[in-house]
Design a protein around this motif. Structure first.
Motif, PDB file in Angstrom:
ATOM      1  N   ARG A  59      78.120  30.896 -76.401  1.00 50.82           N
ATOM      2  CA  ARG A  59      76.904  30.130 -76.122  1.00 50.82           C
ATOM      3  C   ARG A  59      77.199  29.133 -75.001  1.00 50.82           C
ATOM      4  N   PRO A  60      76.173  28.540 -74.394  1.00 54.90           N
ATOM      5  CA  PRO A  60      76.408  27.552 -73.324  1.00 54.90           C
ATOM      6  C   PRO A  60      76.922  26.225 -73.882  1.00 54.90           C
ATOM      7  N   ASP A  61      78.101  26.279 -74.480  1.00 55.12           N
ATOM      8  CA  ASP A  61      78.714  25.114 -75.097  1.00 55.12           C
ATOM      9  C   ASP A  61      80.228  25.350 -75.103  1.00 55.12           C
ATOM     10  N   ALA A  62      80.973  24.455 -74.498  1.00 52.84           N
ATOM     11  CA  ALA A  62      82.423  24.641 -74.382  1.00 52.84           C
ATOM     12  C   ALA A  62      83.134  24.616 -75.734  1.00 52.84           C
ATOM     13  N   THR A  63      82.444  24.175 -76.790  1.00 57.50           N
ATOM     14  CA  THR A  63      83.054  24.178 -78.117  1.00 57.50           C
ATOM     15  C   THR A  63      82.699  25.443 -78.907  1.00 57.50           C
ATOM     16  N   SER A  64      81.876  26.307 -78.332  1.00 54.21           N
ATOM     17  CA  SER A  64      81.518  27.555 -79.020  1.00 54.21           C
ATOM     18  C   SER A  64      82.672  28.548 -78.942  1.00 54.21           C
ATOM     19  N   ALA A  65      82.549  29.620 -79.694  1.00 55.07           N
ATOM     20  CA  ALA A  65      83.603  30.635 -79.730  1.00 55.07           C
ATOM     21  C   ALA A  65      83.744  31.318 -78.369  1.00 55.07           C
ATOM     22  N   ILE A  66      84.966  31.692 -78.056  1.00 57.20           N
ATOM     23  CA  ILE A  66      85.224  32.432 -76.815  1.00 57.20           C
ATOM     24  C   ILE A  66      84.946  33.908 -77.083  1.00 57.20           C
ATOM     25  N   ALA A  67      84.015  34.479 -76.321  1.00 57.89           N
ATOM     26  CA  ALA A  67      83.628  35.884 -76.501  1.00 57.89           C
ATOM     27  C   ALA A  67      84.575  36.823 -75.756  1.00 57.89           C
ATOM     28  N   ALA A  68      85.137  36.347 -74.632  1.00 64.26           N
ATOM     29  CA  ALA A  68      86.036  37.194 -73.847  1.00 64.26           C
ATOM     30  C   ALA A  68      86.855  36.314 -72.911  1.00 64.26           C
ATOM     31  N   VAL A  75      83.946  41.897 -62.155  1.00 67.91           N
ATOM     32  CA  VAL A  75      82.548  41.742 -61.763  1.00 67.91           C
ATOM     33  C   VAL A  75      81.704  41.853 -63.025  1.00 67.91           C
ATOM     34  N   ALA A  76      80.855  40.851 -63.256  1.00 64.57           N
ATOM     35  CA  ALA A  76      80.021  40.813 -64.455  1.00 64.57           C
ATOM     36  C   ALA A  76      78.551  40.782 -64.076  1.00 64.57           C
ATOM     37  N   GLN A  77      77.718  41.321 -64.937  1.00 62.15           N
ATOM     38  CA  GLN A  77      76.275  41.264 -64.735  1.00 62.15           C
ATOM     39  C   GLN A  77      75.755  39.976 -65.372  1.00 62.15           C
ATOM     40  N   VAL A  78      74.942  39.230 -64.630  1.00 66.39           N
ATOM     41  CA  VAL A  78      74.363  37.978 -65.125  1.00 66.39           C
ATOM     42  C   VAL A  78      73.026  38.328 -65.763  1.00 66.39           C
ATOM     43  N   LYS A  79      72.914  38.123 -67.081  1.00 65.81           N
ATOM     44  CA  LYS A  79      71.671  38.415 -67.789  1.00 65.81           C
ATOM     45  C   LYS A  79      70.740  37.223 -67.825  1.00 65.81           C
ATOM     46  N   LYS A  80      71.287  36.027 -68.041  1.00 75.35           N
ATOM     47  CA  LYS A  80      70.476  34.810 -67.999  1.00 75.35           C
ATOM     48  C   LYS A  80      71.382  33.616 -67.782  1.00 75.35           C
ATOM     49  N   CYS A  81      70.794  32.536 -67.322  1.00 75.45           N
ATOM     50  CA  CYS A  81      71.529  31.299 -67.089  1.00 75.45           C
ATOM     51  C   CYS A  81      70.840  30.179 -67.855  1.00 75.45           C
ATOM     52  N   ALA A  82      71.625  29.341 -68.518  1.00 72.24           N
ATOM     53  CA  ALA A  82      71.077  28.188 -69.213  1.00 72.24           C
ATOM     54  C   ALA A  82      71.113  27.002 -68.256  1.00 72.24           C
ATOM     55  N   ASN A  83      70.119  26.131 -68.369  1.00 69.73           N
ATOM     56  CA  ASN A  83      70.088  24.926 -67.532  1.00 69.73           C
ATOM     57  C   ASN A  83      71.337  24.083 -67.754  1.00 69.73           C
TER      58      ASN A  83
END
Length: 85
Positions: A59-68, A75-83
């Protein structure tokens, strides 16, 4: 120059008729015919030290779990960006 990997992100810096001037993540610039570009948003991982890994959070939070953890050059596909993230 010739791009050999599709999907690399570029920034369009100028337009002239059907041509687009683009800049890549390394700063190289050149003109590309418009039909060779895609509107798909991508990002490339860059690191100061090429052996380091970039953390991709759940999630857009540095304390959330690391997904990868991604290597430089991925090269990654950007699906959405949080403010503000």
């Amino acid at each position: 120059w010739v791009y050999t990997r599709s999907g690399l992100p570029v920034e369009i810096t100028a337009e002239f008729e059907n041509w687009r001037r683009v800049r890549d993540s390394e700063g190289a610039e050149g003109w590309v015919y418009h039909s060779l570009l895609s509107g798909r948003r991508t990002a490339v991982v860059t690191m100061k030290n090429k052996d380091d890994l970039a953390s991709l959070y759940d999630r857009p939070d540095a304390t959330s779990a690391i997904a990868a953890r991604l290597q430089a050059g991925v090269v990654a596909q950007v699906k959405k960006c949080a403010n503000n993230w």
